[in-house]
Scaffold this motif. Structure first.
Motif, mmCIF file in Angstrom:
data_model
loop_
_atom_site.group_PDB
_atom_site.id
_atom_site.type_symbol
_atom_site.label_atom_id
_atom_site.label_comp_id
_atom_site.label_asym_id
_atom_site.label_seq_id
_atom_site.Cartn_x
_atom_site.Cartn_y
_atom_site.Cartn_z
ATOM 1 N N GLU A 44 -7.187 0.053 -20.378
ATOM 2 C CA GLU A 44 -7.743 -1.205 -19.868
ATOM 3 C C GLU A 44 -6.756 -1.877 -18.915
ATOM 4 O O GLU A 44 -7.124 -2.370 -17.863
ATOM 5 C CB GLU A 44 -8.058 -2.140 -21.030
ATOM 6 N N PHE A 45 -5.468 -1.893 -19.268
ATOM 7 C CA PHE A 45 -4.423 -2.483 -18.437
ATOM 8 C C PHE A 45 -4.363 -1.781 -17.078
ATOM 9 O O PHE A 45 -4.325 -2.425 -16.050
ATOM 10 C CB PHE A 45 -3.079 -2.384 -19.171
ATOM 11 N N LYS A 46 -4.397 -0.458 -17.097
ATOM 12 C CA LYS A 46 -4.363 0.314 -15.856
ATOM 13 C C LYS A 46 -5.591 0.022 -14.994
ATOM 14 O O LYS A 46 -5.496 -0.085 -13.785
ATOM 15 C CB LYS A 46 -4.266 1.808 -16.150
ATOM 16 N N CYS A 47 -6.747 -0.122 -15.610
ATOM 17 C CA CYS A 47 -7.974 -0.409 -14.865
ATOM 18 C C CYS A 47 -7.906 -1.779 -14.197
ATOM 19 O O CYS A 47 -8.301 -1.932 -13.047
ATOM 20 C CB CYS A 47 -9.194 -0.333 -15.772
ATOM 21 N N VAL A 48 -7.402 -2.773 -14.902
ATOM 22 C CA VAL A 48 -7.282 -4.115 -14.347
ATOM 23 C C VAL A 48 -6.299 -4.098 -13.177
ATOM 24 O O VAL A 48 -6.579 -4.658 -12.117
ATOM 25 C CB VAL A 48 -6.845 -5.136 -15.424
ATOM 26 N N LEU A 49 -5.156 -3.470 -13.355
ATOM 27 C CA LEU A 49 -4.177 -3.393 -12.265
ATOM 28 C C LEU A 49 -4.738 -2.647 -11.068
ATOM 29 O O LEU A 49 -4.513 -3.042 -9.920
ATOM 30 C CB LEU A 49 -2.883 -2.725 -12.738
ATOM 31 N N LYS A 50 -5.467 -1.585 -11.313
ATOM 32 C CA LYS A 50 -6.071 -0.835 -10.211
ATOM 33 C C LYS A 50 -7.063 -1.714 -9.460
ATOM 34 O O LYS A 50 -7.078 -1.723 -8.228
ATOM 35 C CB LYS A 50 -6.766 0.424 -10.718
ATOM 36 N N ASP A 51 -7.859 -2.479 -10.197
ATOM 37 C CA ASP A 51 -8.818 -3.386 -9.558
ATOM 38 C C ASP A 51 -8.104 -4.425 -8.700
ATOM 39 O O ASP A 51 -8.528 -4.728 -7.583
ATOM 40 C CB ASP A 51 -9.686 -4.088 -10.606
ATOM 41 N N VAL A 52 -7.013 -4.987 -9.216
ATOM 42 C CA VAL A 52 -6.239 -5.974 -8.462
ATOM 43 C C VAL A 52 -5.670 -5.331 -7.205
ATOM 44 O O VAL A 52 -5.777 -5.883 -6.108
ATOM 45 C CB VAL A 52 -5.102 -6.575 -9.323
ATOM 46 N N LEU A 53 -5.083 -4.163 -7.351
ATOM 47 C CA LEU A 53 -4.492 -3.486 -6.193
ATOM 48 C C LEU A 53 -5.543 -3.045 -5.185
ATOM 49 O O LEU A 53 -5.274 -3.007 -3.984
ATOM 50 C CB LEU A 53 -3.640 -2.301 -6.645
ATOM 51 N N ASP A 54 -6.741 -2.747 -5.648
ATOM 52 C CA ASP A 54 -7.825 -2.422 -4.708
ATOM 53 C C ASP A 54 -8.141 -3.617 -3.818
ATOM 54 O O ASP A 54 -8.536 -3.458 -2.671
ATOM 55 C CB ASP A 54 -9.088 -1.981 -5.454
ATOM 56 N N ILE A 55 -7.964 -4.818 -4.335
ATOM 57 C CA ILE A 55 -8.265 -6.030 -3.573
ATOM 58 C C ILE A 55 -7.083 -6.440 -2.694
ATOM 59 O O ILE A 55 -7.248 -6.684 -1.508
ATOM 60 C CB ILE A 55 -8.655 -7.189 -4.512
ATOM 61 N N VAL A 56 -5.889 -6.535 -3.257
ATOM 62 C CA VAL A 56 -4.746 -7.078 -2.515
ATOM 63 C C VAL A 56 -3.684 -6.035 -2.164
ATOM 64 O O VAL A 56 -2.643 -6.380 -1.621
ATOM 65 C CB VAL A 56 -4.075 -8.252 -3.273
ATOM 66 N N GLY A 57 -3.961 -4.781 -2.439
ATOM 67 C CA GLY A 57 -2.959 -3.750 -2.231
ATOM 68 C C GLY A 57 -2.871 -3.202 -0.821
ATOM 69 O O GLY A 57 -1.973 -2.442 -0.505
ATOM 70 N N GLY A 58 -3.777 -3.598 0.049
ATOM 71 C CA GLY A 58 -3.721 -3.132 1.428
ATOM 72 C C GLY A 58 -2.550 -3.753 2.163
ATOM 73 O O GLY A 58 -2.036 -4.804 1.782
ATOM 74 N N LYS A 59 -2.145 -3.129 3.234
ATOM 75 C CA LYS A 59 -0.986 -3.575 4.008
ATOM 76 C C LYS A 59 -1.144 -5.015 4.503
ATOM 77 O O LYS A 59 -0.167 -5.754 4.600
ATOM 78 C CB LYS A 59 -0.780 -2.638 5.194
ATOM 79 N N TRP A 60 -2.357 -5.431 4.829
ATOM 80 C CA TRP A 60 -2.572 -6.722 5.472
ATOM 81 C C TRP A 60 -3.167 -7.793 4.568
ATOM 82 O O TRP A 60 -3.209 -8.957 4.944
ATOM 83 C CB TRP A 60 -3.469 -6.535 6.698
ATOM 84 N N ALA A 61 -3.616 -7.440 3.378
ATOM 85 C CA ALA A 61 -4.292 -8.410 2.516
ATOM 86 C C ALA A 61 -3.384 -9.576 2.139
ATOM 87 O O ALA A 61 -3.767 -10.745 2.301
ATOM 88 C CB ALA A 61 -4.826 -7.724 1.262
ATOM 89 N N ILE A 62 -2.201 -9.308 1.652
ATOM 90 C CA ILE A 62 -1.313 -10.380 1.215
ATOM 91 C C ILE A 62 -0.858 -11.243 2.394
ATOM 92 O O ILE A 62 -0.873 -12.470 2.281
ATOM 93 C CB ILE A 62 -0.139 -9.842 0.364
#
Length: 107
Positions: A8-26
């Motif tokens: 579950e922890f890995k899934c949540v982190l993956k979801d977060v990184l899918d949203i803000v993990g791109g080079k330009w998102a942050i």
């Protein structure tokens, strides 16, 4: 039980990184902490981003509910981008990452 918590922890982190993990998102989110910005303002403020990538990231962040796009019926058309409440709630996490980066940059 331990195994399901890890998954579950890995899934949540993956979801977060899918949203803000791109080079330009942050960087986009960081600029929008100051308030509403027009497309060209964002493009000028974020070094080295090209138009295509800015459009792509803004659409992705809008779809994720992080960024709000507001279009006005003017000539030429005016579009402003701002953070949603969900996007504003990222501020503390992003500022902590910023502090960490300042502390360990080029070490």
């Amino acid at each position: 039980m331990k195994k399901s918590v890890k998954v579950e922890f890995k899934c949540v982190l993956k979801d977060v990184l899918d949203i803000v993990g791109g080079k330009w998102a942050i960087p986009i989110i960081y600029v929008l902490f100051d308030g509403k910005h027009r497309f060209k303002e964002l493009e000028r403020t974020i070094p080295n981003i090209n138009t295509r990538m800015l459009v792509k990231e803004l659409k992705s962040l809008e779809k994720a509910g992080i960024v709000k796009r507001e279009a006005f019926a003017t000539v030429p058309p005016t579009v402003e981008y701002s953070l949603t409440n969900k996007g504003e709630n990222l501020k503390s996490a992003i500022m902590e990452l910023y502090k960490w980066g300042e502390e360990f940059h080029e070490q």
